[in-house]
Design a protein around this motif. Structure first.
Motif, PDB file in Angstrom:
ATOM      1  N   LYS A  85       0.734  -1.178   0.050  1.00  0.00           N
ATOM      2  CA  LYS A  85      -0.019   0.105   0.027  1.00  0.00           C
ATOM      3  C   LYS A  85       0.960   1.241  -0.023  1.00  0.00           C
ATOM      4  O   LYS A  85       0.420   2.454  -0.398  1.00  0.00           O
ATOM      5  CB  LYS A  85      -0.982  -0.013   1.401  1.00  0.00           C
ATOM      6  CG  LYS A  85      -1.949  -1.091   1.236  1.00  0.00           C
ATOM      7  CD  LYS A  85      -2.686  -1.148   2.308  1.00  0.00           C
ATOM      8  CE  LYS A  85      -3.844  -2.030   2.315  1.00  0.00           C
ATOM      9  NZ  LYS A  85      -3.718  -3.349   2.076  1.00  0.00           N
ATOM     10  N   LYS A  86       1.981   1.227   0.525  1.00  0.00           N
ATOM     11  CA  LYS A  86       3.160   2.428   0.526  1.00  0.00           C
ATOM     12  C   LYS A  86       3.847   2.478  -0.670  1.00  0.00           C
ATOM     13  O   LYS A  86       4.221   3.706  -1.007  1.00  0.00           O
ATOM     14  CB  LYS A  86       3.933   2.011   1.683  1.00  0.00           C
ATOM     15  CG  LYS A  86       4.706   3.105   2.063  1.00  0.00           C
ATOM     16  CD  LYS A  86       5.656   3.028   3.257  1.00  0.00           C
ATOM     17  CE  LYS A  86       6.366   4.110   3.761  1.00  0.00           C
ATOM     18  NZ  LYS A  86       7.195   3.838   4.958  1.00  0.00           N
ATOM     19  N   TYR A  87       4.132   1.332  -1.445  1.00  0.00           N
ATOM     20  CA  TYR A  87       4.988   1.439  -2.657  1.00  0.00           C
ATOM     21  C   TYR A  87       4.196   1.051  -3.985  1.00  0.00           C
ATOM     22  O   TYR A  87       4.489   0.308  -4.669  1.00  0.00           O
ATOM     23  CB  TYR A  87       6.415   0.832  -2.419  1.00  0.00           C
ATOM     24  CG  TYR A  87       7.215   1.436  -1.254  1.00  0.00           C
ATOM     25  CD1 TYR A  87       7.716   2.661  -1.353  1.00  0.00           C
ATOM     26  CD2 TYR A  87       7.183   0.694  -0.101  1.00  0.00           C
ATOM     27  CE1 TYR A  87       8.582   3.046  -0.484  1.00  0.00           C
ATOM     28  CE2 TYR A  87       7.916   1.344   1.112  1.00  0.00           C
ATOM     29  CZ  TYR A  87       8.419   2.485   0.893  1.00  0.00           C
ATOM     30  OH  TYR A  87       9.420   3.127   1.810  1.00  0.00           O
ATOM     31  N   ASP A  88       3.426   1.852  -4.463  1.00  0.00           N
ATOM     32  CA  ASP A  88       2.520   1.690  -5.526  1.00  0.00           C
ATOM     33  C   ASP A  88       2.060   0.242  -5.998  1.00  0.00           C
ATOM     34  O   ASP A  88       2.460  -0.231  -7.043  1.00  0.00           O
ATOM     35  CB  ASP A  88       3.681   2.122  -6.771  1.00  0.00           C
ATOM     36  CG  ASP A  88       4.046   3.589  -6.681  1.00  0.00           C
ATOM     37  OD1 ASP A  88       3.226   4.453  -6.428  1.00  0.00           O
ATOM     38  OD2 ASP A  88       5.278   4.081  -6.835  1.00  0.00           O
TER      39      ASP A  88
END
Length: 150
Positions: A85-88
């Motif tokens: 969810k944090k890195y694309d």
């Protein structure tokens, strides 16, 4: 094919060790335990099953801008496939989460294994990640320790 064979061997081993522990008692200090030791300086992960060296793999841990936490951890959750969810929405196959958003998981950037390259996770070759995931599933998170050292 490698993963199917490994899964069968892992499941057979886990069942045999569990049966032996029930039959003979589990007084051994390492009975039915997995310890995955990650060395940040060596960029390796050694897996001990019941105190016996079982696997040794190259890893990629956090790069200069992204720290991999050190310490001893228990898996908190497992996902056969997870998307960051944090890195694309980066794919994280065979994720074994151990501290917040940090996980041991597969990478498709296998040419980068053996040197820091991640955002803090411990990355493994897809075959190794599948084997580790299956071990944790078979033995259980409570019987698994992930130890990360400098």
């Amino acid at each position: 094919m490698h993963t199917a064979i490994s899964a069968k061997l892992i499941n057979i081993t886990a069942a045999a060790l569990t049966g032996a522990a029930l039959l003979f008692g589990s007084n051994a200090a390492h009975a039915n335990q997995i310890v995955a030791r990650v060395s940040l300086s060596q960029q390796t992960m050694e897996v001990m099953v019941d105190g016996r060296p079982t696997f040794a793999w190259k890893v990629s841990t956090g790069d200069r801008a992204h720290v991999t936490p050190t310490g001893s951890f228990k898996p908190t959750r497992l996902h056969e496939m997870w998307y960051s969810k944090k890195y694309d929405n980066a794919p994280m196959p065979h994720s074994v989460f151990f501290s917040g958003g940090y996980a041991v998981h597969a990478t498709y950037a296998i040419n980068r294994l053996g040197r820091p390259a991640s955002h803090g996770c411990v990355r493994l070759h897809p075959d190794a990640a599948a084997d580790f995931y299956q071990l944790v599933e078979a033995f259980g998170p409570a019987n698994t320790s992930i130890v990360i050292v400098k």
